[in-house]
Design a protein around this motif. Sequence first.
Motif, PDB file in Angstrom:
ATOM      1  N   HIS A 262      33.061  35.605  41.568  1.00  0.00           N
ATOM      2  CA  HIS A 262      33.378  35.262  40.178  1.00  0.00           C
ATOM      3  C   HIS A 262      34.861  34.950  40.018  1.00  0.00           C
ATOM      4  O   HIS A 262      35.237  33.919  39.451  1.00  0.00           O
ATOM      5  CB  HIS A 262      32.979  36.432  39.269  1.00  0.00           C
ATOM      6  N   ASP A 263      35.723  35.819  40.534  1.00  0.00           N
ATOM      7  CA  ASP A 263      37.172  35.628  40.384  1.00  0.00           C
ATOM      8  C   ASP A 263      37.639  34.361  41.094  1.00  0.00           C
ATOM      9  O   ASP A 263      38.509  33.634  40.591  1.00  0.00           O
ATOM     10  CB  ASP A 263      37.920  36.842  40.935  1.00  0.00           C
ATOM     11  N   ALA A 264      37.058  34.080  42.260  1.00  0.00           N
ATOM     12  CA  ALA A 264      37.430  32.865  42.992  1.00  0.00           C
ATOM     13  C   ALA A 264      36.974  31.617  42.248  1.00  0.00           C
ATOM     14  O   ALA A 264      37.675  30.592  42.234  1.00  0.00           O
ATOM     15  CB  ALA A 264      36.828  32.902  44.397  1.00  0.00           C
ATOM     16  N   MET A 265      35.814  31.686  41.612  1.00  0.00           N
ATOM     17  CA  MET A 265      35.331  30.545  40.842  1.00  0.00           C
ATOM     18  C   MET A 265      36.226  30.266  39.639  1.00  0.00           C
ATOM     19  O   MET A 265      36.452  29.101  39.272  1.00  0.00           O
ATOM     20  CB  MET A 265      33.894  30.790  40.389  1.00  0.00           C
ATOM     21  N   VAL A 266      36.753  31.315  39.017  1.00  0.00           N
ATOM     22  CA  VAL A 266      37.674  31.138  37.897  1.00  0.00           C
ATOM     23  C   VAL A 266      38.919  30.379  38.353  1.00  0.00           C
ATOM     24  O   VAL A 266      39.381  29.443  37.683  1.00  0.00           O
ATOM     25  CB  VAL A 266      38.054  32.503  37.289  1.00  0.00           C
TER      26      VAL A 266
END
Length: 294
Positions: A262-266
């Motif tokens: 999730h954080d990498a996609m952001v």
Amino acid sequence: MTCVASPKDVYLYEREGAYIPRVGAVHDLCGYGKCSLGVAIPVLSAAGCDVCPVPTSLFSAHTLYPEFYMLDTTDMLSPYLDAWQEEGVELDAVYSGFLGAPEQVASIQRLYREHPGALRVVDPVMGDGGKIYPTYTPELCEAMKGLVEGADILTPNLTEAAILTGIEYRGQDVDEAFVEENVEALLAMGAKTVVVKGVDHGDGQIRNYVAGSGIEALEVSGEKLPFMLHGTGDLFCSSLLAAVMCGRSLGDAVDFAGRFVHDAMVVTQDQPEHAMRGVSFESRLGEVAKLLEA
């Protein structure tokens, strides 16, 4: 299922002191578009693992691009592993993903025989959204079933679960009973623990289900972002394994992997051509390195 323990209590690897574990990563290598070995090597390295690649094929770019070149490395795998055996290479885990040909399953099974104590992690990369990837033949899909038996961690999405079990694919919005039906079938095929990825009820959450023989099933959910990216499955499994190799329980590892993706996609949203480029995880690798602190 018989409920005797939570997956949060299932520990699959015990890290000892300053020892750096070796992971045999059996994946393809993609020149452009971040996935497979391009993800597994940096993520597991950040977790303090010595990553030993076994390239199953070479790609100029991932298969969502209209033009890509693929080199099948099947013929080199036997002498490649012969050299490893001659040198006495030892592995603490064998982590497999995308394969280029049915015969490559035998190379993974060879690694299992030569490293009987190694953790077996199988990400059966075959398709998504009800569609099989273009390089996967019926013969290769059938051969992939041979990796289910004995898998310590098996991480299919719903499409891959359908291919492996023969249970009809019903989309991403399925109830818990359908997930359990798939899990039970995979456990009956010989998997020890199963992580079914990507259940989506359309409520803004993405759900991953963790289960195993003799343990209580666990649902791990997190925010679903309003876009999809190629390579998130590779990043999920690599970060899950990173957490396991740092001594985390299976349930906690699944939770970590979901948050890390999730954080990498952001971060990825701010990158040019991000829809095709893949997940920009590099600036978040510090989260993986922190797994070593506890």
